[in-house]
Design a protein around this motif. Structure first.
Motif, short mmCIF file in Angstrom:
data_model
loop_
_atom_site.label_atom_id
_atom_site.label_comp_id
_atom_site.label_asym_id
_atom_site.label_seq_id
_atom_site.Cartn_x
_atom_site.Cartn_y
_atom_site.Cartn_z
N LEU A 127 1.29 -0.82 -0.14
CA LEU A 127 -0.20 -0.11 0.05
C LEU A 127 1.18 1.38 -0.01
O LEU A 127 0.34 2.36 -0.23
N MET A 128 1.78 1.20 0.47
CA MET A 128 2.55 2.58 0.46
C MET A 128 3.29 3.62 -0.44
O MET A 128 2.76 4.51 -0.44
N THR A 129 3.72 2.39 -1.36
CA THR A 129 3.96 3.52 -2.52
C THR A 129 3.78 4.29 -3.10
O THR A 129 3.72 5.41 -4.00
N PRO A 130 2.78 3.09 -3.94
CA PRO A 130 0.90 4.03 -4.57
C PRO A 130 0.12 4.95 -4.07
O PRO A 130 -0.38 5.29 -4.43
N ASN A 131 0.75 5.06 -2.30
CA ASN A 131 -0.81 6.46 -1.69
C ASN A 131 0.14 6.91 -0.90
O ASN A 131 -0.05 7.50 0.02
N THR A 132 1.21 7.43 -1.84
CA THR A 132 2.30 8.50 -1.22
C THR A 132 2.58 9.48 -2.33
O THR A 132 2.79 8.60 -3.54
N THR A 146 11.47 3.96 6.56
CA THR A 146 13.15 3.14 5.77
C THR A 146 13.36 3.98 4.39
O THR A 146 12.54 4.43 3.45
N ARG A 147 14.95 3.52 3.92
CA ARG A 147 14.96 4.17 2.66
C ARG A 147 14.76 3.80 1.66
O ARG A 147 14.59 4.53 0.85
N HIS A 148 14.74 2.16 1.99
CA HIS A 148 14.25 1.79 0.99
C HIS A 148 12.54 2.07 0.37
O HIS A 148 11.91 2.22 -0.90
N ARG A 149 11.93 2.49 0.69
CA ARG A 149 10.94 2.93 1.36
C ARG A 149 10.03 4.78 -0.05
O ARG A 149 9.71 4.77 -1.33
N ILE A 150 11.36 5.28 0.75
CA ILE A 150 11.85 6.39 0.05
C ILE A 150 11.90 5.99 -1.36
O ILE A 150 11.76 7.13 -2.78
N GLU A 151 13.65 5.50 -1.82
CA GLU A 151 13.62 4.96 -3.08
C GLU A 151 12.44 4.58 -4.00
O GLU A 151 12.78 5.64 -4.78
N ASP A 152 11.80 4.25 -3.63
CA ASP A 152 10.86 3.21 -4.65
C ASP A 152 9.79 5.04 -4.91
O ASP A 152 9.46 4.79 -6.00
N LYS A 153 9.08 5.22 -4.39
CA LYS A 153 8.70 6.31 -4.60
C LYS A 153 9.40 7.49 -5.61
O LYS A 153 9.42 8.12 -6.47
N PHE A 154 11.06 7.82 -5.37
CA PHE A 154 10.87 8.75 -6.80
C PHE A 154 11.59 7.63 -7.59
O PHE A 154 11.59 8.36 -8.61
N GLN A 198 9.07 6.03 -8.90
CA GLN A 198 7.91 5.59 -9.40
C GLN A 198 8.01 6.41 -9.93
O GLN A 198 7.32 7.01 -10.86
N ASP A 199 8.05 7.80 -9.97
CA ASP A 199 7.92 9.04 -10.61
C ASP A 199 9.46 9.12 -11.36
O ASP A 199 8.92 10.57 -12.15
N GLY A 200 10.75 8.74 -11.55
CA GLY A 200 11.38 9.01 -12.77
C GLY A 200 11.87 10.41 -12.04
O GLY A 200 12.75 10.86 -12.59
N CYS A 201 12.52 10.42 -10.68
CA CYS A 201 13.09 11.61 -10.72
C CYS A 201 14.24 10.97 -8.99
O CYS A 201 13.90 12.25 -8.37
#
Length: 211
Positions: free
Chosen positions: A80-85, A112-120, A122-125
C-alpha cells in the motif's frame, strides 16, 4: 539559495503519505483485532519514531508484541505505501531548483530508505536526491541528531552551510541538536506557533517558499 546543502525530512515535508500510513495501521489493527482509532488521530503519529507510533495507535507496550505488530504493518506497507504516497505539488520543482543551483540535496527520515527510494524511482526523479538516510541506517530516531550528523560527516559540510527542512517538532529538535539551521513547512500536523519556540530560520506555508 541561501545554503549549499539542503537536508529534508520525507513524510509531510516532501510527500503526503497519510493515506498509505493510516491505511497500513488500520489493516494491521484489524488483523490483531485491536479497535481502530479515528483516521485523524492516527495521522498525528506521522513523523514519530515507529515503535512510539505503534504504542500510541495500538496501545501495545510489550516490546515483542510491538515488533510483531511492526512486521505485520510492513507486510501491508509493501502493498500500500508507495502507491498511496504523493509528492506535494511543488516538491519536484523545488528540488529541481536546488539541483540547478548546484546544491547538495539529501533526505534524512525515520521512514525506511527503500520506501523513499521506491517513490522517487516510481516518479522518475531519483536524480534529484544525492543520498538518503533512513531508519535502517540509524540506531536513534529524531530528535536525536544522529541522522543529520551522519549526513554532515558524509558530505563534510560546514554546519553553517546546511539547512534541515521538516514539518514536525522532531525535525526541529534534530536540527537544533545537530547545530544546523532549520526551516519548518506547515504541510504536516504541527501548527506555526509550535515552531516559534525553536530557532527556526523560516516557517513556510509550502515548500516552494524555501530560500
Amino acid at each position: 539559495m541561501n545554503y549549499k546543502y539542503y537536508f529534508f525530512d520525507f513524510d509531510y515535508t516532501l510527500v503526503n503519505s497519510e493515506q498509505g500510513i493510516v491505511g497500513c495501521f488500520l489493516k494491521t489493527l484489524a488483523e490483531y483485532n485491536i479497535p481502530a482509532k479515528p483516521w485523524d488521530e492516527i495521522k498525528l503519529t506521522i513523523g514519530m519514531p515507529m515503535l512510539d507510533a505503534i504504542t500510541q495507535v495500538s496501545g501495545l507496550t510489550d516490546p515483542s508484541k510491538k515488533q510483531q505488530f511492526l512486521l505485520t504493518y510492513k507486510k501491508y506497507a509493501n502493498e500500500l505505501m508507495t502507491p498511496n504516497t504523493h509528492f506535494f505539488p511543488d516538491t519536484i520543482t523545488t528540488l529541481n531548483k536546488l539541483k540547478e543551483a548546484g546544491c547538495t540535496v539529501a533526505i534524512i527520515s525515520t521512514k525506511t530508505r527503500h520506501r523513499i527510494e521506491d517513490k522517487f524511482k516510481q516518479d522518475g526523479c531519483s536524480h534529484l536526491i544525492d543520498f538518503i538516510i533512513g531508519s535502517e541506517d540509524t540506531t536513534a530516531s529524531k530528535p536525536d541528531p544522529q541522522g543529520i550528523n551522519m549526513a554532515l560527516e558524509r558530505t563534510g559540510a560546514p554546519h553553517s552551510d546546511v539547512l534541515y527542512v521538516g514539518d514536525s517538532l522532531y525535525d526541529a529538535g534534530a536540527a537544533q541538536n545537530a547545530g544546523v539551521d532549520f526551516a519548518a513547512v506547515l504541510t504536516g500536523n504541527t501548527p506555526k506557533q509550535a515552531f516559534e519556540t525553536y530557532p527556526t530560520v523560516q516557517i513556510m506555508n509550502k515548500l516552494s517558499d524555501l530560500r
